[in-house]
Motif scaffolding. Structure first.
Motif, PDB file in Angstrom:
ATOM      1  N   ALA A  79      14.271  -7.028  -2.744  1.00 53.61           N
ATOM      2  CA  ALA A  79      15.443  -6.737  -3.326  1.00 53.61           C
ATOM      3  C   ALA A  79      15.208  -7.248  -4.828  1.00 53.61           C
ATOM      4  CB  ALA A  79      16.694  -7.612  -2.781  1.00 53.61           C
ATOM      5  N   ARG A  80      14.579  -8.413  -4.998  1.00 51.33           N
ATOM      6  CA  ARG A  80      14.348  -8.809  -6.507  1.00 51.33           C
ATOM      7  C   ARG A  80      13.592  -7.843  -6.947  1.00 51.33           C
ATOM      8  NH1 ARG A  80      15.945 -14.344  -6.716  1.00 51.33           N
ATOM      9  NH2 ARG A  80      15.044 -14.365  -9.007  1.00 51.33           N
ATOM     10  N   MET A  81      12.436  -7.229  -6.501  1.00 60.80           N
ATOM     11  CA  MET A  81      11.549  -6.389  -7.094  1.00 60.80           C
ATOM     12  C   MET A  81      12.139  -5.085  -7.644  1.00 60.80           C
ATOM     13  SD  MET A  81       8.213  -6.465  -4.803  1.00 60.80           S
ATOM     14  CE  MET A  81       7.266  -4.937  -5.587  1.00 60.80           C
ATOM     15  N   ARG A  82      13.320  -4.724  -6.789  1.00 62.46           N
ATOM     16  CA  ARG A  82      13.993  -3.474  -7.303  1.00 62.46           C
ATOM     17  C   ARG A  82      14.996  -3.592  -8.277  1.00 62.46           C
ATOM     18  NH1 ARG A  82      14.413  -3.140  -1.084  1.00 62.46           N
ATOM     19  NH2 ARG A  82      13.165  -1.459  -0.512  1.00 62.46           N
ATOM     20  N   ALA A  83      15.326  -4.959  -8.308  1.00 60.41           N
ATOM     21  CA  ALA A  83      16.389  -5.140  -9.453  1.00 60.41           C
ATOM     22  C   ALA A  83      15.625  -5.296 -10.717  1.00 60.41           C
ATOM     23  CB  ALA A  83      16.963  -6.433  -9.017  1.00 60.41           C
ATOM     24  N   ARG A  84      14.365  -5.316 -11.071  1.00 56.09           N
ATOM     25  CA  ARG A  84      13.545  -5.314 -12.169  1.00 56.09           C
ATOM     26  C   ARG A  84      13.525  -4.192 -12.953  1.00 56.09           C
ATOM     27  NH1 ARG A  84      10.471  -9.478  -9.266  1.00 56.09           N
ATOM     28  NH2 ARG A  84      11.523 -11.390  -9.847  1.00 56.09           N
ATOM     29  N   PRO A  85      13.180  -3.946 -14.275  1.00 57.04           N
ATOM     30  CA  PRO A  85      12.983  -2.768 -15.254  1.00 57.04           C
ATOM     31  C   PRO A  85      11.503  -2.242 -14.676  1.00 57.04           C
ATOM     32  CG  PRO A  85      12.921  -4.653 -16.530  1.00 57.04           C
ATOM     33  CD  PRO A  85      13.344  -5.282 -15.231  1.00 57.04           C
ATOM     34  N   ARG A  86      11.341  -0.853 -14.760  1.00 58.82           N
ATOM     35  CA  ARG A  86      10.396  -0.166 -14.294  1.00 58.82           C
ATOM     36  C   ARG A  86       8.949  -0.923 -14.874  1.00 58.82           C
ATOM     37  NH1 ARG A  86       8.642   3.870 -11.192  1.00 58.82           N
ATOM     38  NH2 ARG A  86       7.157   5.362 -12.116  1.00 58.82           N
ATOM     39  N   ASP A  87       8.980  -1.238 -16.077  1.00 59.54           N
ATOM     40  CA  ASP A  87       7.721  -1.599 -16.683  1.00 59.54           C
ATOM     41  C   ASP A  87       7.513  -2.943 -16.808  1.00 59.54           C
ATOM     42  OD1 ASP A  87       9.790  -2.528 -18.355  1.00 59.54           O
ATOM     43  OD2 ASP A  87       8.858  -1.860 -20.150  1.00 59.54           O
ATOM     44  N   TYR A  88       7.978  -3.797 -15.673  1.00 59.07           N
ATOM     45  CA  TYR A  88       7.606  -5.157 -15.669  1.00 59.07           C
ATOM     46  C   TYR A  88       6.301  -5.629 -15.214  1.00 59.07           C
ATOM     47  CZ  TYR A  88       8.156  -6.403 -10.676  1.00 59.07           C
ATOM     48  OH  TYR A  88       7.943  -6.530  -9.441  1.00 59.07           O
ATOM     49  N   LEU A  89       5.795  -4.912 -14.349  1.00 60.01           N
ATOM     50  CA  LEU A  89       4.393  -4.903 -13.394  1.00 60.01           C
ATOM     51  C   LEU A  89       3.498  -4.279 -14.244  1.00 60.01           C
ATOM     52  CD1 LEU A  89       3.303  -6.708 -11.018  1.00 60.01           C
ATOM     53  CD2 LEU A  89       3.829  -4.938  -9.984  1.00 60.01           C
ATOM     54  N   ARG A  90       2.181  -4.784 -14.384  1.00 57.91           N
ATOM     55  CA  ARG A  90       1.098  -3.944 -14.804  1.00 57.91           C
ATOM     56  C   ARG A  90       0.035  -4.060 -13.720  1.00 57.91           C
ATOM     57  NH1 ARG A  90      -0.665  -8.466 -18.011  1.00 57.91           N
ATOM     58  NH2 ARG A  90      -2.725  -9.133 -17.691  1.00 57.91           N
ATOM     59  N   HIS A  91       0.086  -5.113 -12.921  1.00 57.82           N
ATOM     60  CA  HIS A  91      -1.130  -4.861 -11.792  1.00 57.82           C
ATOM     61  C   HIS A  91      -0.449  -6.222 -10.652  1.00 57.82           C
ATOM     62  CE1 HIS A  91      -4.505  -3.629  -9.584  1.00 57.82           C
ATOM     63  NE2 HIS A  91      -4.946  -4.648  -9.293  1.00 57.82           N
ATOM     64  N   SER A  92      -0.819  -6.132  -9.505  1.00 56.39           N
ATOM     65  CA  SER A  92      -0.547  -7.247  -8.654  1.00 56.39           C
ATOM     66  C   SER A  92      -1.602  -7.206  -7.586  1.00 56.39           C
ATOM     67  CB  SER A  92       0.656  -7.030  -7.965  1.00 56.39           C
ATOM     68  OG  SER A  92       1.046  -7.978  -7.131  1.00 56.39           O
ATOM     69  N   VAL A  93      -2.089  -8.446  -7.269  1.00 55.56           N
ATOM     70  CA  VAL A  93      -3.040  -8.409  -6.288  1.00 55.56           C
ATOM     71  C   VAL A  93      -2.408  -9.538  -5.138  1.00 55.56           C
ATOM     72  CG1 VAL A  93      -5.427  -9.282  -5.382  1.00 55.56           C
ATOM     73  CG2 VAL A  93      -5.004  -7.664  -7.529  1.00 55.56           C
ATOM     74  N   THR A  94      -2.539  -9.304  -3.958  1.00 57.61           N
ATOM     75  CA  THR A  94      -2.248 -10.470  -2.983  1.00 57.61           C
ATOM     76  C   THR A  94      -3.432 -10.653  -1.856  1.00 57.61           C
ATOM     77  OG1 THR A  94       0.054  -9.594  -2.937  1.00 57.61           O
ATOM     78  CG2 THR A  94      -0.483 -10.787  -0.903  1.00 57.61           C
ATOM     79  N   VAL A  95      -3.711 -11.818  -2.081  1.00 55.65           N
ATOM     80  CA  VAL A  95      -4.806 -12.197  -0.954  1.00 55.65           C
ATOM     81  C   VAL A  95      -4.093 -12.852   0.439  1.00 55.65           C
ATOM     82  CG1 VAL A  95      -6.682 -14.009  -0.663  1.00 55.65           C
ATOM     83  CG2 VAL A  95      -6.314 -12.956  -3.017  1.00 55.65           C
ATOM     84  N   ILE A  96      -4.548 -12.399   1.460  1.00 54.74           N
ATOM     85  CA  ILE A  96      -3.958 -12.578   2.894  1.00 54.74           C
ATOM     86  C   ILE A  96      -5.286 -13.019   3.559  1.00 54.74           C
ATOM     87  CG2 ILE A  96      -1.780 -11.314   2.690  1.00 54.74           C
ATOM     88  CD1 ILE A  96      -3.227  -9.174   4.039  1.00 54.74           C
ATOM     89  N   SER A  97      -4.957 -13.729   4.589  1.00 50.80           N
ATOM     90  CA  SER A  97      -6.190 -13.910   5.566  1.00 50.80           C
ATOM     91  C   SER A  97      -6.474 -12.541   6.368  1.00 50.80           C
ATOM     92  CB  SER A  97      -5.637 -14.875   6.479  1.00 50.80           C
ATOM     93  OG  SER A  97      -6.174 -14.824   7.730  1.00 50.80           O
ATOM     94  N   ALA A  98      -7.400 -12.002   6.741  1.00 51.55           N
ATOM     95  CA  ALA A  98      -7.810 -10.836   7.507  1.00 51.55           C
ATOM     96  C   ALA A  98      -7.344 -11.120   8.845  1.00 51.55           C
ATOM     97  CB  ALA A  98      -9.320 -10.724   7.616  1.00 51.55           C
ATOM     98  N   ALA A  99      -6.636 -12.192   9.330  1.00 56.04           N
ATOM     99  CA  ALA A  99      -6.283 -12.583  10.814  1.00 56.04           C
ATOM    100  C   ALA A  99      -4.853 -12.280  10.427  1.00 56.04           C
ATOM    101  CB  ALA A  99      -6.560 -13.799  11.391  1.00 56.04           C
ATOM    102  N   SER A 100      -4.089 -11.881   9.589  1.00 58.50           N
ATOM    103  CA  SER A 100      -2.761 -11.587   9.506  1.00 58.50           C
ATOM    104  C   SER A 100      -2.226 -10.154   9.405  1.00 58.50           C
ATOM    105  CB  SER A 100      -2.213 -12.622   8.213  1.00 58.50           C
ATOM    106  OG  SER A 100      -2.360 -13.614   8.253  1.00 58.50           O
TER     107      SER A 100
END
Length: 160
Positions: A79-100
């Motif tokens: 919901a918070r992501m949707r509320a932001r302007p379209r140009d706020y993000l240039r890239h995002s990386v999420t590191v997670i455990s392979a076991a998740s």
């Protein structure tokens, strides 16, 4: 350390317009999601010019400690992501455990929202060091403050 909150973990700001988050919790909750999103909002509000110059915010999440999440956490985060302007993000990386696999599914849902809202893809990775090397993410300069705070190690207020 620029920001720490026991309800989530660590956060720091570095150039060019990069936010790094490291979760220390095993169960992601709506409270965690709201806290991380409030830190993002602080950066967007207090480093607006730098973010625009960089072509948007780069967000790096290290969520290897997270094993599960509440449905409300996912809803609050998206919901918070949707509320932001379209140009706020240039890239995002999420590191997670392979076991998740459940967490991977949540990140992939976030990927869909990021694609729709910001026109960007959320990259999923398993090795934070490799991500930091690839994207040349460096520790912040000594004395650099988390956006919107008065001291480098102060806990940022929850922004709404």
């Amino acid at each position: 350390m620029q920001a720490f909150d026991a309800r989530f973990g660590l956060g720091w700001w570095t150039d060019p317009a990069v936010l790094v988050f490291q979760a220390t919790v095993e169960q992601a909750t709506a409270e965690n999601a709201e806290l991380v999103q409030s830190w993002i909002d602080l950066a967007l509000r207090h480093r607006k010019e730098e973010i625009a110059e960089a072509g948007g915010l780069f967000i790096f999440h290290d969520w290897r400690s997270v094993r599960a999440y509440d449905t409300e956490a996912r809803k609050a985060y998206l919901a918070r992501m949707r509320a932001r302007p379209r140009d706020y993000l240039r890239h995002s990386v999420t590191v997670i455990s392979a076991a998740s696999p459940l967490l991977r599914m949540a990140v992939e849902t976030g990927n869909l929202v990021a694609s729709m809202v910001a026109g960007r893809k959320v990259e999923i990775a398993h090795d934070p060091v490799a991500v930091m090397r690839e994207h040349e993410i460096r520790p912040p300069a000594i004395g650099t403050r988390f956006p919107g705070t008065g001291r480098p190690s102060s806990r940022p207020p929850v922004a709404r």
